[in-house]
Write an enzyme that holds these catalytic residues in place. Structure first.
Site, PDB file in Angstrom:
ATOM      1  N   THR A 168       0.859  -1.176   0.000  1.00 50.68           N
ATOM      2  CA  THR A 168       0.000   0.000   0.000  1.00 50.68           C
ATOM      3  C   THR A 168       0.894   1.225   0.000  1.00 50.68           C
ATOM      4  O   THR A 168       1.503   1.570   1.010  1.00 50.68           O
ATOM      5  CB  THR A 168      -0.917   0.004   1.234  1.00 50.68           C
ATOM      6  OG1 THR A 168      -1.703  -1.189   1.236  1.00 50.68           O
ATOM      7  CG2 THR A 168      -1.848   1.213   1.204  1.00 50.68           C
TER       8      THR A 168
ATOM      9  N   LYS B  69      -7.090   1.150  -3.066  1.00 48.16           N
ATOM     10  CA  LYS B  69      -6.712   0.559  -1.780  1.00 48.16           C
ATOM     11  C   LYS B  69      -6.754   1.591  -0.664  1.00 48.16           C
ATOM     12  O   LYS B  69      -7.239   1.329   0.444  1.00 48.16           O
ATOM     13  CB  LYS B  69      -5.314  -0.056  -1.887  1.00 48.16           C
ATOM     14  CG  LYS B  69      -4.774  -0.618  -0.567  1.00 48.16           C
ATOM     15  CD  LYS B  69      -5.627  -1.754  -0.016  1.00 48.16           C
ATOM     16  CE  LYS B  69      -5.230  -2.160   1.404  1.00 48.16           C
ATOM     17  NZ  LYS B  69      -3.867  -2.681   1.514  1.00 48.16           N
TER      18      LYS B  69
ATOM     19  N   LYS C 280      -0.440   5.157   8.839  1.00 46.05           N
ATOM     20  CA  LYS C 280       0.185   5.389   7.535  1.00 46.05           C
ATOM     21  C   LYS C 280      -0.868   5.483   6.443  1.00 46.05           C
ATOM     22  O   LYS C 280      -0.831   6.375   5.575  1.00 46.05           O
ATOM     23  CB  LYS C 280       1.153   4.254   7.218  1.00 46.05           C
ATOM     24  CG  LYS C 280       1.853   4.388   5.872  1.00 46.05           C
ATOM     25  CD  LYS C 280       2.261   3.042   5.286  1.00 46.05           C
ATOM     26  CE  LYS C 280       1.084   2.350   4.621  1.00 46.05           C
ATOM     27  NZ  LYS C 280       1.467   1.157   3.851  1.00 46.05           N
TER      28      LYS C 280
END
Length: 315
Positions: A119, A195, A264
């Site tokens: 990701t 995503k 994150k």
């Protein structure tokens, strides 16, 4: 034996990139970079499917475990890029850039395609695709939906974007690692945007259930009762049932998805929103909740530990 690799300009590729096993399945020599909680399970699925595997990781323990099961050992990421295809599963933009986005590495590569399953930001995906193209190496973005136990079972959902020819090359690998591959166009960054959006919604759901649990418990309703109602009526499905159970049981270790990674991903959503001139006000709330949880020492706890921040929060 015909090769899986279509001709590519100035490519120095191996001819035997694809073989057909006695069972009729396609096997590929795959280099795998990044054997964290997710990567270990994904690499093992490739090995179990009969692919030839060469693995690299910064810490040696996961490498030794896979070598014991039949994988080859790469001494550097460059050795992984000497295989027919490369799969990487690294933590973030910095890890990908530091380890893999180098002219020297890609100029020497014989791999036909690099499948980045981490990701990462759309900006990194664009930069990576341009650099790979400069050296005649295909680049796919293919982040995944699923926790480490799902990866170990080969049941991931894979969000893939890139050229059709590169997607065809990676198809046997996706079949080994996932239950379904979602094709999201020819721009690699599209898969990363999808995503990031999905993880933003997932974290939002966990925060909502965490706050609702705190409210229910403050009024004498056990979290398990709320979970039973919610998952059997308005919110069936794996997010509330899975994360809700962790919240109800206050079971945050071992982490299937760490809070630090949740921060994150929400930060990626906010950065992407800024670049797209889109407001995400609730993402700001999420980021603060995640920061509080990490400040309380829960960085390596499961994302469900957001519930403890909600439980401790006072009006």
């Amino acid at each position: 034996m015909p090769s899986i690799l279509a001709p590519r300009a100035r490519r120095r590729r191996l001819i035997g990139a694809r073989t057909i096993s006695t069972t009729g399945s396609v096997t590929v020599h795959v280099g795998f970079v990044g054997l964290g909680a997710m990567g270990r399970g994904m690499a093992r699925q490739l090995l179990s499917a009969g692919h030839t595997l060469t693995v690299w990781n910064r810490s040696p323990e996961p490498v030794e475990a896979l070598v014991a099961d039949g994988a080859g050992r790469a001494d550097s990421p460059a050795d992984a890029f000497a295989c027919d295809a490369v799969v990487s599963m690294l933590a973030d933009d910095r890890a990908v850039a530091d380890l893999l986005l180098h002219d020297e590495l890609l100029a020497a590569a014989t791999a036909a395609v690099h499948v980045n399953m981490a990701t990462v930001s759309p900006d990194l995906a664009r930069r990576a695709a341009e650099l790979h193209a400069r050296h005649g190496v295909g680049y796919l973005a293919a982040p995944v939906l699923g926790r480490s136990d799902v990866a170990a079972a080969g049941r991931l959902n894979i969000l893939a974007a890139g050229s059709t020819s590169d997607l065809d090359l990676a198809a046997p690998l996706f079949e080994a690692m996932g239950q379904r591959t979602w094709h999201l166009g020819d721009r690699p960054e599209a898969a990363n945007v999808a995503k990031i959006c999905t993880n933003f919604m997932l974290t939002s759901a966990i925060e909502a259930f965490s706050e609702a649990t705190a409210l229910a418990e403050a009024n004498g309703i056990p979290a398990t009762d709320l979970l039973d109602v919610v998952t059997n009526t308005v919110f069936p499905g794996p997010v509330y049932s899975g994360y809700g159970a962790l919240i109800a049981e206050r079971r945050y270790e071992p982490a299937g998805f760490r809070l630090a990674l949740g921060l994150k991903d929400v930060t990626l959503a906010l950065d992407t929103a800024t670049a797209s001139d889109v407001a995400l006000p609730f993402a700001e709330v999420l980021r603060e909740s995640l920061r509080h949880a990490i400040a309380d020492g829960r960085a390596d706890h499961d994302l469900a530990a957001l519930a403890e921040t909600a439980r401790a929060r006072k009006a």
